[in-house]
Design a protein around this motif. Structure first.
Motif, PDB file in Angstrom:
ATOM      1  N   ILE A 199       0.842  -1.197   0.000  1.00 57.20           N
ATOM      2  CA  ILE A 199       0.000   0.000   0.000  1.00 57.20           C
ATOM      3  C   ILE A 199       0.876   1.244   0.000  1.00 57.20           C
ATOM      4  O   ILE A 199       0.715   2.142  -0.832  1.00 57.20           O
ATOM      5  CB  ILE A 199      -0.952  -0.009   1.210  1.00 57.20           C
ATOM      6  CG1 ILE A 199      -1.915  -1.208   1.134  1.00 57.20           C
ATOM      7  CG2 ILE A 199      -1.733   1.303   1.296  1.00 57.20           C
ATOM      8  CD1 ILE A 199      -2.812  -1.350   2.349  1.00 57.20           C
ATOM      9  N   PHE A 200       1.812   1.303   0.936  1.00 61.19           N
ATOM     10  CA  PHE A 200       2.719   2.445   1.037  1.00 61.19           C
ATOM     11  C   PHE A 200       3.531   2.617  -0.240  1.00 61.19           C
ATOM     12  O   PHE A 200       3.728   3.733  -0.734  1.00 61.19           O
ATOM     13  CB  PHE A 200       3.646   2.251   2.235  1.00 61.19           C
ATOM     14  CG  PHE A 200       4.664   3.338   2.432  1.00 61.19           C
ATOM     15  CD1 PHE A 200       4.286   4.583   2.899  1.00 61.19           C
ATOM     16  CD2 PHE A 200       6.002   3.116   2.156  1.00 61.19           C
ATOM     17  CE1 PHE A 200       5.237   5.596   3.078  1.00 61.19           C
ATOM     18  CE2 PHE A 200       6.947   4.106   2.333  1.00 61.19           C
ATOM     19  CZ  PHE A 200       6.558   5.343   2.800  1.00 61.19           C
ATOM     20  N   GLY A 201       3.992   1.505  -0.799  1.00 62.02           N
ATOM     21  CA  GLY A 201       4.828   1.568  -1.985  1.00 62.02           C
ATOM     22  C   GLY A 201       4.098   1.957  -3.244  1.00 62.02           C
ATOM     23  O   GLY A 201       4.719   2.385  -4.219  1.00 62.02           O
ATOM     24  N   SER A 202       2.772   1.832  -3.245  1.00 67.46           N
ATOM     25  CA  SER A 202       1.993   2.091  -4.461  1.00 67.46           C
ATOM     26  C   SER A 202       1.620   3.558  -4.643  1.00 67.46           C
ATOM     27  O   SER A 202       1.204   3.946  -5.731  1.00 67.46           O
ATOM     28  CB  SER A 202       0.708   1.252  -4.453  1.00 67.46           C
ATOM     29  OG  SER A 202       1.003  -0.131  -4.518  1.00 67.46           O
ATOM     30  N   VAL A 203       1.728   4.362  -3.593  1.00 71.65           N
ATOM     31  CA  VAL A 203       1.286   5.748  -3.682  1.00 71.65           C
ATOM     32  C   VAL A 203       2.484   6.693  -3.768  1.00 71.65           C
ATOM     33  O   VAL A 203       3.604   6.335  -3.415  1.00 71.65           O
ATOM     34  CB  VAL A 203       0.395   6.143  -2.487  1.00 71.65           C
ATOM     35  CG1 VAL A 203      -0.844   5.257  -2.440  1.00 71.65           C
ATOM     36  CG2 VAL A 203       1.155   6.052  -1.168  1.00 71.65           C
ATOM     37  N   ASP A 204       2.229   7.902  -4.241  1.00 74.04           N
ATOM     38  CA  ASP A 204       3.290   8.892  -4.417  1.00 74.04           C
ATOM     39  C   ASP A 204       3.420   9.830  -3.229  1.00 74.04           C
ATOM     40  O   ASP A 204       4.471  10.429  -3.024  1.00 74.04           O
ATOM     41  CB  ASP A 204       3.020   9.709  -5.682  1.00 74.04           C
ATOM     42  CG  ASP A 204       2.887   8.819  -6.907  1.00 74.04           C
ATOM     43  OD1 ASP A 204       3.909   8.268  -7.347  1.00 74.04           O
ATOM     44  OD2 ASP A 204       1.756   8.652  -7.405  1.00 74.04           O
ATOM     45  N   SER A 205       2.331   9.972  -2.465  1.00 74.45           N
ATOM     46  CA  SER A 205       2.340  10.850  -1.291  1.00 74.45           C
ATOM     47  C   SER A 205       1.541  10.202  -0.177  1.00 74.45           C
ATOM     48  O   SER A 205       0.516   9.574  -0.434  1.00 74.45           O
ATOM     49  CB  SER A 205       1.715  12.225  -1.616  1.00 74.45           C
ATOM     50  OG  SER A 205       2.316  12.812  -2.743  1.00 74.45           O
ATOM     51  N   VAL A 206       2.014  10.356   1.047  1.00 74.71           N
ATOM     52  CA  VAL A 206       1.271   9.913   2.223  1.00 74.71           C
ATOM     53  C   VAL A 206       1.093  11.113   3.142  1.00 74.71           C
ATOM     54  O   VAL A 206       2.066  11.791   3.489  1.00 74.71           O
ATOM     55  CB  VAL A 206       1.992   8.782   2.982  1.00 74.71           C
ATOM     56  CG1 VAL A 206       1.226   8.432   4.264  1.00 74.71           C
ATOM     57  CG2 VAL A 206       2.126   7.546   2.112  1.00 74.71           C
ATOM     58  N   ILE A 207      -0.151  11.391   3.497  1.00 74.72           N
ATOM     59  CA  ILE A 207      -0.465  12.424   4.479  1.00 74.72           C
ATOM     60  C   ILE A 207      -0.925  11.710   5.740  1.00 74.72           C
ATOM     61  O   ILE A 207      -1.901  10.966   5.708  1.00 74.72           O
ATOM     62  CB  ILE A 207      -1.571  13.367   3.969  1.00 74.72           C
ATOM     63  CG1 ILE A 207      -1.144  14.048   2.674  1.00 74.72           C
ATOM     64  CG2 ILE A 207      -1.922  14.413   5.033  1.00 74.72           C
ATOM     65  CD1 ILE A 207      -2.253  14.847   2.008  1.00 74.72           C
ATOM     66  N   LYS A 208      -0.198  11.928   6.825  1.00 79.63           N
ATOM     67  CA  LYS A 208      -0.498  11.223   8.070  1.00 79.63           C
ATOM     68  C   LYS A 208      -0.921  12.220   9.142  1.00 79.63           C
ATOM     69  O   LYS A 208      -0.271  13.246   9.347  1.00 79.63           O
ATOM     70  CB  LYS A 208       0.725  10.439   8.549  1.00 79.63           C
ATOM     71  CG  LYS A 208       0.474   9.568   9.772  1.00 79.63           C
ATOM     72  CD  LYS A 208       1.766   8.928  10.277  1.00 79.63           C
ATOM     73  CE  LYS A 208       2.344   7.964   9.283  1.00 79.63           C
ATOM     74  NZ  LYS A 208       3.527   7.241   9.847  1.00 79.63           N
ATOM     75  N   SER A 220       1.939  15.122   8.985  1.00 78.41           N
ATOM     76  CA  SER A 220       3.247  14.914   8.367  1.00 78.41           C
ATOM     77  C   SER A 220       3.027  14.349   6.975  1.00 78.41           C
ATOM     78  O   SER A 220       1.978  13.766   6.678  1.00 78.41           O
ATOM     79  CB  SER A 220       4.102  13.956   9.204  1.00 78.41           C
ATOM     80  OG  SER A 220       3.473  12.683   9.307  1.00 78.41           O
ATOM     81  N   THR A 221       3.985  14.556   6.093  1.00 79.33           N
ATOM     82  CA  THR A 221       3.871  14.035   4.733  1.00 79.33           C
ATOM     83  C   THR A 221       5.122  13.245   4.371  1.00 79.33           C
ATOM     84  O   THR A 221       6.229  13.575   4.810  1.00 79.33           O
ATOM     85  CB  THR A 221       3.688  15.162   3.698  1.00 79.33           C
ATOM     86  OG1 THR A 221       4.891  15.938   3.605  1.00 79.33           O
ATOM     87  CG2 THR A 221       2.528  16.064   4.080  1.00 79.33           C
ATOM     88  N   THR A 222       4.926  12.195   3.587  1.00 79.08           N
ATOM     89  CA  THR A 222       6.026  11.430   3.008  1.00 79.08           C
ATOM     90  C   THR A 222       5.834  11.463   1.499  1.00 79.08           C
ATOM     91  O   THR A 222       4.787  11.060   0.997  1.00 79.08           O
ATOM     92  CB  THR A 222       6.026   9.976   3.505  1.00 79.08           C
ATOM     93  OG1 THR A 222       6.076   9.957   4.934  1.00 79.08           O
ATOM     94  CG2 THR A 222       7.223   9.218   2.952  1.00 79.08           C
ATOM     95  N   GLN A 223       6.834  11.963   0.782  1.00 81.57           N
ATOM     96  CA  GLN A 223       6.687  12.228  -0.650  1.00 81.57           C
ATOM     97  C   GLN A 223       7.678  11.420  -1.478  1.00 81.57           C
ATOM     98  O   GLN A 223       8.822  11.205  -1.062  1.00 81.57           O
ATOM     99  CB  GLN A 223       6.911  13.723  -0.923  1.00 81.57           C
ATOM    100  CG  GLN A 223       5.989  14.654  -0.156  1.00 81.57           C
ATOM    101  CD  GLN A 223       4.658  14.839  -0.858  1.00 81.57           C
ATOM    102  OE1 GLN A 223       4.400  14.239  -1.899  1.00 81.57           O
ATOM    103  NE2 GLN A 223       3.802  15.678  -0.305  1.00 81.57           N
TER     104      GLN A 223
END
Length: 326
Positions: A199-208, A220-223
């Motif tokens: 799931i994490f690997g399939s997206v371009d951005s994570v907003i937590k 926080s964001t992971t881009q």
């Protein structure tokens, strides 16, 4: 707003080969922004938090911003149509919140996707049909589980199979797809997302989102394509339930202080008691205590002991690979 248009070569069902010059000629010069410095067209993002922290409220704040063209958390946006699938909340509550955000009942740039598909493949097909017809700039799916019903979210193969068509759809129709999902309680993974790393690997951005002590929500964001951010304080308007970026920084969400606590914990793989840790980190004790609460909320550290005489609270890192550098 630029359009890539439908590209039949982009498909999760088969591989194709073409000369590099043709591959390059079909591409725009760069990804178009949807939210400046946060979300791009043609990509996927994940919005994650524990239950009742504010995932759906923030996603609807984004929906309203894209429709009206107003900034989202202080960032400029490209306005356009929105396809919104609120599959978890009661429709009356959804409509009420959208009204409070300034979305008219006669709004023509918003379409709602309801119901439940009979299978994951049916969900993807019906989503693509809706996107092809409505041509939105933003698609919001709330939540992943309600939308496609992945049988086992911990299965890497199942999650990547589910996300492959979403990647293809976002790229093919040049829209941004934001998916609301959950954080896993007690997760040992560094990202803390419920389910497989697929799931994490399939997206371009994570907003937590996290809810530390106090009246703020921390974001926080992971881009994949830009620098990530941490320790962003969000305030929720009690009347409109609109999230805005706080004007002041929260000492308790200081990225530097959290990093200092983690670096100190890394020196004691077997754990260190609370009082010794507070003494070694230094500074205002209440801020260090707040940093520990945030790290516990994120499941980045473990705590044992009752915190009483003879049984002190002992902290240690859950994942030694997550130690930051200052």
């Amino acid at each position: 707003m630029s359009k890539l248009g439908r590209n039949d070569d982009i498909s999760p069902d088969h591989l194709t080969m073409k000369p590099y010059r043709l591959f390059v000629n079909e591409l725009p010069d760069e990804l178009g922004p949807l939210v400046e410095g946060l979300l791009d067209l043609g990509t996927l993002s994940l919005l994650v938090a524990r239950p009742k922290v504010g995932k759906s409220l923030l996603s609807r704040t984004l929906v309203a911003s894209i429709i009206t063209g107003e900034p989202f958390l202080g960032k400029s946006v490209v306005s356009g149509r929105v396809l919104y699938a609120p599959l978890e909340e009661h429709p009356i509550k959804v409509a009420s919140h959208l009204r409070s955000l300034g979305v008219s009942d006669q709004e023509e740039n918003l379409a709602i996707l309801t119901g439940k598909a009979v299978s994951t493949s049916a969900a993807m097909s019906e989503l693509e049909t809706a996107i092809a017809h409505y041509k939105p700039a933003l698609v919001v799916i709330d939540t992943l589980g309600r939308f496609c019903g992945i049988r086992d979210v911990n299965d890497y193969s199942q999650t990547t199979d589910a996300f492959s068509p979403l990647i293809a759809i976002a790229q093919s129709y040049n829209c941004h797809i934001l998916i609301v999902h959950h954080l896993s309680k007690g997760s040992s993974s560094s990202d803390g997302i419920l389910g497989s790393t697929g799931i994490f690997g399939s997206v371009d951005s994570v907003i937590k989102l996290n809810k530390p002590p106090g009246n703020f929500v921390q974001m926080s964001t992971t881009q994949r394509y830009r620098e990530s951010e941490e320790g962003i304080a969000l305030a929720l308007d009690p009347d409109t339930l609109r999230f805005t970026r706080s004007q002041g920084d929260l000492p308790l969400s200081s990225t530097k202080l959290i990093a200092e606590v983690k670096l100190e914990l890394a020196k004691y793989p077997g754990g260190i008691d609370r009082e010794a840790l507070l003494e070694k980190v230094g500074g205002r004790r209440n801020y260090v205590v707040d940093a520990l609460k945030i790290l516990l909320e994120r499941d980045e550290i473990l705590k044992t002991g009752a915190g009483i005489r003879g049984d002190p609270s002992v902290y240690k890192l859950r994942d030694s690979e997550s130690v930051p550098t200052l």
